[in-house]
Design an enzyme around this catalytic site. Structure first.
Site, PDB file in Angstrom:
ATOM      1  N   LYS A  69       2.287  64.524  43.566  1.00  0.00           N
ATOM      2  CA  LYS A  69       3.285  65.944  44.201  1.00  0.00           C
ATOM      3  C   LYS A  69       4.328  65.589  45.024  1.00  0.00           C
ATOM      4  O   LYS A  69       5.463  66.286  44.960  1.00  0.00           O
ATOM      5  CB  LYS A  69       2.396  66.770  44.566  1.00  0.00           C
ATOM      6  CG  LYS A  69       1.836  66.534  45.860  1.00  0.00           C
ATOM      7  CD  LYS A  69       0.821  67.522  46.850  1.00  0.00           C
ATOM      8  CE  LYS A  69       0.434  67.112  48.016  1.00  0.00           C
ATOM      9  NZ  LYS A  69      -0.115  68.341  48.335  1.00  0.00           N
ATOM     10  N   THR A  70       4.243  64.512  45.975  1.00  0.00           N
ATOM     11  CA  THR A  70       5.107  64.389  46.916  1.00  0.00           C
ATOM     12  C   THR A  70       6.294  63.769  46.214  1.00  0.00           C
ATOM     13  O   THR A  70       7.684  63.933  46.641  1.00  0.00           O
ATOM     14  CB  THR A  70       4.433  63.195  48.060  1.00  0.00           C
ATOM     15  OG1 THR A  70       3.602  64.004  48.748  1.00  0.00           O
ATOM     16  CG2 THR A  70       5.501  63.042  49.035  1.00  0.00           C
ATOM     17  N   GLN A 128      -8.182  72.690  45.595  1.00  0.00           N
ATOM     18  CA  GLN A 128      -8.035  71.926  46.762  1.00  0.00           C
ATOM     19  C   GLN A 128      -7.918  72.705  48.036  1.00  0.00           C
ATOM     20  O   GLN A 128      -7.618  72.515  49.003  1.00  0.00           O
ATOM     21  CB  GLN A 128      -7.288  70.833  46.880  1.00  0.00           C
ATOM     22  CG  GLN A 128      -7.666  69.586  45.944  1.00  0.00           C
ATOM     23  CD  GLN A 128      -6.670  68.531  46.032  1.00  0.00           C
ATOM     24  OE1 GLN A 128      -6.688  67.719  47.073  1.00  0.00           O
ATOM     25  NE2 GLN A 128      -5.655  68.368  45.279  1.00  0.00           N
ATOM     26  N   ASP A 156       4.828  73.112  50.221  1.00  0.00           N
ATOM     27  CA  ASP A 156       3.724  72.221  50.091  1.00  0.00           C
ATOM     28  C   ASP A 156       2.131  72.746  50.382  1.00  0.00           C
ATOM     29  O   ASP A 156       2.391  73.496  51.351  1.00  0.00           O
ATOM     30  CB  ASP A 156       3.927  70.794  50.471  1.00  0.00           C
ATOM     31  CG  ASP A 156       3.009  69.644  49.748  1.00  0.00           C
ATOM     32  OD1 ASP A 156       2.342  69.988  49.010  1.00  0.00           O
ATOM     33  OD2 ASP A 156       2.888  68.619  50.482  1.00  0.00           O
ATOM     34  N   GLU A 157       1.246  72.476  49.497  1.00  0.00           N
ATOM     35  CA  GLU A 157      -0.251  72.840  49.697  1.00  0.00           C
ATOM     36  C   GLU A 157       0.020  74.702  49.815  1.00  0.00           C
ATOM     37  O   GLU A 157      -0.812  75.126  50.738  1.00  0.00           O
ATOM     38  CB  GLU A 157      -0.799  72.290  50.993  1.00  0.00           C
ATOM     39  CG  GLU A 157      -0.506  70.845  50.998  1.00  0.00           C
ATOM     40  CD  GLU A 157      -1.659  69.985  50.202  1.00  0.00           C
ATOM     41  OE1 GLU A 157      -2.318  71.096  49.619  1.00  0.00           O
ATOM     42  OE2 GLU A 157      -1.990  69.029  50.364  1.00  0.00           O
ATOM     43  N   ARG A 215     -10.774  61.507  46.995  1.00  0.00           N
ATOM     44  CA  ARG A 215     -10.191  60.580  47.941  1.00  0.00           C
ATOM     45  C   ARG A 215     -10.360  59.364  47.331  1.00  0.00           C
ATOM     46  O   ARG A 215      -9.659  58.419  47.806  1.00  0.00           O
ATOM     47  CB  ARG A 215     -10.614  60.821  49.299  1.00  0.00           C
ATOM     48  CG  ARG A 215     -10.638  62.099  49.951  1.00  0.00           C
ATOM     49  CD  ARG A 215      -9.333  62.731  50.030  1.00  0.00           C
ATOM     50  NE  ARG A 215      -8.979  63.695  48.847  1.00  0.00           N
ATOM     51  CZ  ARG A 215      -7.892  63.964  48.084  1.00  0.00           C
ATOM     52  NH1 ARG A 215      -6.781  63.532  49.128  1.00  0.00           N
ATOM     53  NH2 ARG A 215      -7.837  64.744  47.376  1.00  0.00           N
TER      54      ARG A 215
END
Length: 656
Positions: A36-37, A260, A229-230, A596
């Site tokens: 995503k980044t 998430q 973001d998020e 993770r």
């Protein structure tokens, strides 16, 4: 447009669609490890290449770490582009966390809020200290009520509720009554100190936009393309901030993953993302499902577990990575056995050639950390406990209080902290007199000491506004007398001096800014520091942290400990079993923990665990039962303990 341009060649098809969709509302549903980044930063690069000025682009993240990474990647992309480099593009977009954005806007318009430009920012420690004092003044036991009251106030502010609105609800239960009265005293303290707390940074910036048309118009014209973001973790105030910043073009790009969303307990509203398409019927929706992080096996487990949630946007992560190992499950006899297994297996992994930094141990509740730390110490395995913050050390807070007192003389909390550091013969009685405005009644010698101290603060301010930040740090430690005092002290004092020198080193990172701007940025970063900011690259060791703190991080080897009912999923003592949306957040938290891991995942639990001094017999977590047995590999049980005959750090293992 030629979509095969060099800067797009490293993107997959879905990422390209997201990058090229520049006009109007865009929803990017980005699964864990889906890049995503990379997508956001390339989208920003694409906008700039299309002629949008960098100053007209805003990107908001949730953590300092994510913001720093995004900012650096955008700068790298701009510098690496030959066309933009030839145009000498020195300008960069505004990349910031929500709270840093709030600080930026409030500083620009502080006078509208009745604040000085150098207003104070209460970190969590400052807020707890002020609230503790408020409760004590009400003859209420802080130990019993402080955390509860602090949590209620923070949550209400996150919902956009002011003190006045809270008390107008006419709720007469004991907790609400105590919270309301303590909140009033707390707000009075903030006003007196010319300070804002963490939540006020959002509330007050929203107030500026809602009440002042000229300010609102200014920012709407400035930031014509907004990225968030998020997005699944935005609360009510953050959601309002974004809405009001948007202009008529509605050029909003939000990125997130409902699976998430793990901050409902502090006010995050999952519906902000779930209802995005309803709010913007013509929104462009892009689903990023290709994972670049984990093995196929880890993703099989993640997909299977999260599929049982109903409050989500369906997706299925896939990867071109290897199949990978099965997920290992270890059931220890008790928490000591479990911790020793994790420490011993970590040691074996390190001895096989893996760097300790590529291993993480995650736990649901903070109390689990103690036994894990003991086990790692016993096995001689290097580790770093996430959350031991550099900026919370006494000597560092002292240094920052010198800066804040010099810039904001009305901050009595900062003044009280440092007026006798190092000792100057100014005690509590004198401080009380100063705070009460009775300084003139003090002995002449004491008045002289206070005068000299205040003159020193004036000199510090003058120096800071004309010198580099690191030079100012050196000046403060010298003129305050701390360097001389700590240099002559014991080992603890020497360590404090070393930490102050580390602050000087850290301050060099702000030297490129103008002096006042650099000092302000250092204070802002220190106040808004998060758990992840305590991860130091130069510190080698297995990372121990809560699952919440692991969000956004990734490791080759991950242990998820305490996989027992009522621990993970978590249920507090006396709390009813979670149901519905609340229970789904626990499953999302487990999903975050699983994703993770890059290469290998371990799930560990204890048959018996001592909690609040009582031994409890446990059943395995429902999350383990939700995983297909074909994906799991049961580890051999073992009983571990200190080796007979002494020898610290030696342990035996008996298979059975």
């Amino acid at each position: 447009m030629n979509t095969t341009s060099d800067y797009l060649s490293g993107l997959n098809d879905k990422q390209k669609i997201a990058v090229l969709a520049t006009e109007g509302p865009v929803l990017i549903i980005a699964g864990a490890g889906a890049g995503k980044t990379k997508t956001i930063t390339h989208r920003i690069l694409h906008l700039i290449k299309q002629g949008i000025h960098p100053h007209n682009i805003l990107a908001i993240t949730f953590t300092n770490k994510a913001g720093k990474e995004m900012r650096e990647r955008v700068e790298h992309l701009l510098l690496a582009d030959p066309v933009l480099k030839a145009q000498n593009h020195n300008a960069v977009p505004f990349v910031s966390t929500f709270h840093s954005l709030g600080v930026f806007m409030i500083k620009q318009w502080a006078d509208r809020l009745g604040l000085p430009r150098h207003f104070g920012i209460f970190d969590k420690t400052d807020s707890k200290k002020a609230l503790k004092k408020a409760l004590e003044s009400l003859n209420v036991e802080p130990k019993e009520h402080l955390d509860k009251v602090a949590g209620i106030i923070s949550r209400e502010k996150g919902l956009g509720v002011s003190y006045e609105q809270f008390v107008s609800r006419q709720s007469y239960d004991f907790t609400s009554d105590i919270t309301g009265r303590a909140w009033k005293i707390y707000e009075d303290t903030l006003r007196k100190e010319k300070a804002l707390d963490f939540d006020d940074l959002l509330l007050k910036s929203l107030e500026l936009l809602e009440k002042h048309l000229d300010i609102r118009t200014y920012y709407q014209n400035l930031w014509q393309y907004v990225h968030v973001d998020e997005y699944q973790d935005t609360n009510k105030v953050q959601h309002k901030l974004i809405d009001i910043l948007l202009d008529k073009n509605q050029n909003l790009c939000v990125v997130g993953d409902v699976d998430q969303s793990i901050y409902g307990w502090r006010g995050a509203e999952i519906k902000n993302m779930l209802s995005f398409e309803k709010k913007y019927p013509h929104a462009h929706v892009v689903l990023l499902e290709q994972n670049y992080r984990s093995t196929k096996m880890i993703l099989k487990v993640a997909n299977e577990v999260i599929s049982k949630n109903k409050w989500r946007i369906p997706k299925n992560l896939f990867t071109e990575n290897t199949e990978g190992e099965k997920v290992s499950v270890y059931e220890g006899f008790n928490e000591v056995d479990e911790a020793h297994f994790i420490a011993q297996r970590s040691k074996e992994i390190i001895e096989s050639g893996i760097k300790p930094d590529e291993i993480a141990v995650l736990f649901r509740a903070n109390f689990q950390s103690r036994i894990l730390e003991e086990a790692f110490l016993a096995y001689g395995v290097p580790y770093q406990m996430l959350g031991t913050k550099f900026f919370e050390r006494k000597e560092i807070k002292d240094m920052l209080s010198y800066i804040k007192s010099a810039l904001n003389p009305e901050s009595s909390l900062d003044l009280a902290r440092i007026i006798n550091v190092p000792p100057r013969g100014i005690g509590k009685v004198t401080l009380d007199k100063i705070e009460a405005g009775e300084e003139a009644g003090l002995p002449i010698k004491t008045q002289e000491k206070i005068r000299l101290f205040k003159e020193m603060l004036v000199r510090i301010k003058g120096f800071m506004l004309t010198h580099k930040v690191s030079e100012s740090m050196r000046y403060i430690v010298d003129i305050s007398g701390m360097q001389e005092a700590y240099a002559k002290g014991n080992d603890e004092d020497q360590e404090r001096l070393e930490n102050i020198m580390e602050l000087v080193t850290l301050a060099t990172g702000y030297d490129e800014l103008l002096p006042e701007e650099g000092i302000e940025q250092l204070l802002t970063d220190a106040a808004l520091v998060s758990d992840q900011d305590s991860l130091k690259k130069e510190t080698t060791g297995v990372k121990l942290m809560t699952v919440h703190s692991s969000k956004g991080l990734e490791f080759d080897y991950v242990f998820i400990s305490g996989m027992e009912e009522d621990l993970f999923p978590h249920r507090r003592f006396g709390e009813k079993k979670k149901e519905g949306e609340e229970s789904e957040e626990e499953r999302r938290l487990f999903y975050v923990a699983v994703t993770r891991a890059r290469k290998k995942l371990y799930l560990t639990l204890a048959q018996m665990r001592t909690i609040f001094g009582s031994k409890q017999i446990n059943t395995p977590s429902q999350f383990i039962a939700d995983i297909n047995e074909d994906f799991l590999d049961q580890e051999k049980k073992s009983m571990m303990g200190p080796a007979r005959g002494g020898g610290g750090g030696r342990y035996f293992s008996i298979d059975f």
